[in-house]
Design a protein around this motif. Structure first.
Motif, mmCIF file in Angstrom:
data_model
loop_
_atom_site.group_PDB
_atom_site.id
_atom_site.type_symbol
_atom_site.label_atom_id
_atom_site.label_comp_id
_atom_site.label_asym_id
_atom_site.label_seq_id
_atom_site.Cartn_x
_atom_site.Cartn_y
_atom_site.Cartn_z
ATOM 1 N N UNK A 22 -15.194 27.407 -25.677
ATOM 2 C CA UNK A 22 -13.924 27.265 -26.404
ATOM 3 C C UNK A 22 -13.487 25.807 -26.382
ATOM 4 N N UNK A 23 -13.229 25.267 -27.578
ATOM 5 C CA UNK A 23 -12.897 23.837 -27.698
ATOM 6 C C UNK A 23 -11.687 23.695 -28.619
ATOM 7 N N UNK A 24 -10.755 22.815 -28.236
ATOM 8 C CA UNK A 24 -9.616 22.540 -29.125
ATOM 9 C C UNK A 24 -10.095 21.655 -30.256
ATOM 10 N N UNK A 25 -9.636 21.975 -31.456
ATOM 11 C CA UNK A 25 -10.018 21.147 -32.600
ATOM 12 C C UNK A 25 -8.862 21.059 -33.576
ATOM 13 N N UNK A 26 -9.133 20.536 -34.758
ATOM 14 C CA UNK A 26 -8.125 20.541 -35.821
ATOM 15 C C UNK A 26 -8.769 21.144 -37.062
ATOM 16 N N UNK A 27 -7.952 21.810 -37.878
ATOM 17 C CA UNK A 27 -8.495 22.381 -39.116
ATOM 18 C C UNK A 27 -8.482 21.329 -40.220
ATOM 19 N N UNK A 28 -8.788 21.782 -41.453
ATOM 20 C CA UNK A 28 -8.893 20.823 -42.573
ATOM 21 C C UNK A 28 -7.561 20.140 -42.860
ATOM 22 N N UNK A 29 -6.450 20.760 -42.408
ATOM 23 C CA UNK A 29 -5.137 20.110 -42.590
ATOM 24 C C UNK A 29 -4.682 19.410 -41.313
ATOM 25 N N UNK A 30 -5.628 19.204 -40.399
ATOM 26 C CA UNK A 30 -5.369 18.505 -39.127
ATOM 27 C C UNK A 30 -4.347 19.236 -38.244
ATOM 28 N N UNK A 31 -4.248 20.564 -38.406
ATOM 29 C CA UNK A 31 -3.408 21.354 -37.494
ATOM 30 C C UNK A 31 -4.266 21.735 -36.292
ATOM 31 N N UNK A 32 -3.682 21.749 -35.073
ATOM 32 C CA UNK A 32 -4.487 22.089 -33.901
ATOM 33 C C UNK A 32 -4.930 23.561 -33.943
ATOM 34 N N UNK A 33 -6.204 23.798 -33.643
ATOM 35 C CA UNK A 33 -6.729 25.166 -33.600
ATOM 36 C C UNK A 33 -7.673 25.290 -32.411
ATOM 37 N N UNK A 34 -7.972 26.547 -32.040
ATOM 38 C CA UNK A 34 -8.954 26.822 -30.995
ATOM 39 C C UNK A 34 -10.250 27.246 -31.687
ATOM 40 N N UNK A 35 -11.348 26.601 -31.330
ATOM 41 C CA UNK A 35 -12.632 26.952 -31.949
ATOM 42 C C UNK A 35 -13.626 27.329 -30.854
ATOM 43 N N UNK A 36 -14.678 28.043 -31.254
ATOM 44 C CA UNK A 36 -15.795 28.321 -30.346
ATOM 45 C C UNK A 36 -17.035 27.665 -30.917
ATOM 46 N N UNK A 37 -17.758 26.927 -30.061
ATOM 47 C CA UNK A 37 -18.921 26.195 -30.532
ATOM 48 C C UNK A 37 -20.102 26.455 -29.611
ATOM 49 N N UNK A 38 -21.292 26.390 -30.212
ATOM 50 C CA UNK A 38 -22.528 26.491 -29.427
ATOM 51 C C UNK A 38 -23.566 25.640 -30.158
ATOM 52 N N UNK A 39 -24.406 24.964 -29.393
ATOM 53 C CA UNK A 39 -25.419 24.113 -30.049
ATOM 54 C C UNK A 39 -26.636 23.975 -29.133
ATOM 55 N N UNK A 40 -27.160 25.123 -28.663
ATOM 56 C CA UNK A 40 -28.340 25.089 -27.796
ATOM 57 C C UNK A 40 -29.589 25.175 -28.668
ATOM 58 N N UNK A 41 -29.899 24.053 -29.317
ATOM 59 C CA UNK A 41 -30.982 24.093 -30.316
ATOM 60 C C UNK A 41 -32.309 23.573 -29.761
ATOM 61 N N UNK A 42 -32.308 23.055 -28.557
ATOM 62 C CA UNK A 42 -33.540 22.484 -27.992
ATOM 63 C C UNK A 42 -34.406 23.558 -27.321
ATOM 64 N N UNK A 43 -33.749 24.576 -26.703
ATOM 65 C CA UNK A 43 -34.520 25.573 -25.948
ATOM 66 C C UNK A 43 -34.722 26.829 -26.799
ATOM 67 N N UNK A 44 -35.914 27.432 -26.706
ATOM 68 C CA UNK A 44 -36.192 28.648 -27.492
ATOM 69 C C UNK A 44 -35.483 29.876 -26.903
ATOM 70 N N UNK A 45 -35.593 31.018 -27.624
ATOM 71 C CA UNK A 45 -35.125 32.346 -27.164
ATOM 72 C C UNK A 45 -33.669 32.349 -26.717
ATOM 73 N N UNK A 46 -32.802 31.821 -27.558
ATOM 74 C CA UNK A 46 -31.371 31.841 -27.231
ATOM 75 C C UNK A 46 -30.789 33.232 -27.529
#
Length: 298
Positions: A22-46
């Motif tokens: 869970x990461x704090x971010x901003x939307x397209x109108x720069x309002x604060x929002x809570x987002x979920x991100x994942x980027x485990x692209x190096x290791x197989x079988x995620x």
């Protein structure tokens, strides 16, 4: 439910610990929002799971899920051929109560594989261009009191910007002097819900043609059928039944408007259903109440 409305942490369940974050971010109108991100692209079988809190179904039969997300183009990340993916999977788990923070994959039913129409590259990051994708899916024929949504990542670089869950209903309205309440749309596209109207104050059902309306699966009312009629002494004005003014009367349901009192008759009250003769004037017993009064012969 709308994840964008939450200012505090969403606190959804993520498994394993190095998966969705869970990461704090901003939307397209720069309002604060809570987002979920994942980027485990190096290791197989995620196999990274994210499960929302419990969402009460209320009266919804056909539930819509709107996802907004960004997804990284695998070709723009060096050295990840074979392990990087450009989709994630959307699931739901029906339950009568909150399943808490345990994720049991076997309880989840797959809704769809979600792919991006537009994926972003390193260049877009540099220009701070957010290529936001919007995908809409639906689930129907739910029988339990609520559900959790599940997001399964199998090795993509993805950020969930917002998750909105809703159902459609026809909103309460007044048509043909009848009130139609909020009505939840049915699951099936072809199904129309027939709703009987309730007459507004000082109105009666037209027995030959009672008021009814159909609510479509899209949450829109179709053309009203039938009507209510204003009581004697009342006329239709601006969708309501208003009392006839002093000097006017209305004898029956079937007449649309109040009429001025016939010649040599009067009424000082509102909502009159007939007018009385002036002094020294009368109607003969066989005359209808709509007839003028004539001078009495001495």
């Amino acid at each position: 439910m709308d994840s964008k409305e939450s200012q505090a942490e969403l606190g959804w369940t993520s498994h394993p610990a190095n998966g969705w974050e869970e990461i704090s971010g901003v939307d397209e109108e720069y309002k604060p929002i809570r987002t979920y991100q994942v980027c485990n692209v190096m290791e197989p079988n995620q196999n990274n799971w994210l499960q929302t809190g419990w969402i009460a179904r209320r009266d919804g039969q056909r539930i819509f899920i709107e996802l907004k997300f960004t997804l990284r183009d695998c070709n723009s990340i060096p050295g990840v051929t074979g392990t990087c993916k450009e989709t994630f999977n959307l699931y739901y788990a029906e339950s009568d109560a909150d399943l808490g923070h345990s994720i049991r994959e076997s309880k989840h039913t797959k809704i769809d594989t979600i792919a991006a129409d537009e994926s972003f590259t390193q260049g877009d990051l540099g220009e701070r261009k957010m290529k936001l994708n919007t995908e809409l899916r639906e689930i129907g024929h739910l029988s339990k009191r609520g559900f959790h949504l599940g997001f399964q990542d199998v090795g993509a670089c993805v950020a969930l910007v917002s998750v909105r869950v809703y159902y459609k209903k026809c909103l309460s309205t007044v048509q043909n002097l009848a009130v139609f309440p909020d009505t939840v749309a049915e699951t099936a596209f072809a199904t129309l819900v027939e709703v009987k109207g309730t007459c507004v104050e000082h109105a009666w059902v037209d027995v030959d043609n009672p008021p009814r309306m159909h609510c479509s699966a899209e949450g829109e009312w179709l053309v009203p059928v039938g009507k209510c009629l204003c009581s004697p002494g009342f006329e239709e004005r601006d969708g309501r039944c208003r009392a006839c003014l002093p000097g006017f009367y209305k004898l029956s349901l079937r007449l649309p408007l109040c009429s001025p009192c016939p010649e040599h008759s009067f009424t000082h009250e509102e909502a009159s259903t007939f007018c009385s003769c002036q002094k020294n004037y009368s109607r003969s017993p066989s005359d209808p109440l709509s007839a003028s009064c004539t001078r009495m012969s001495h």
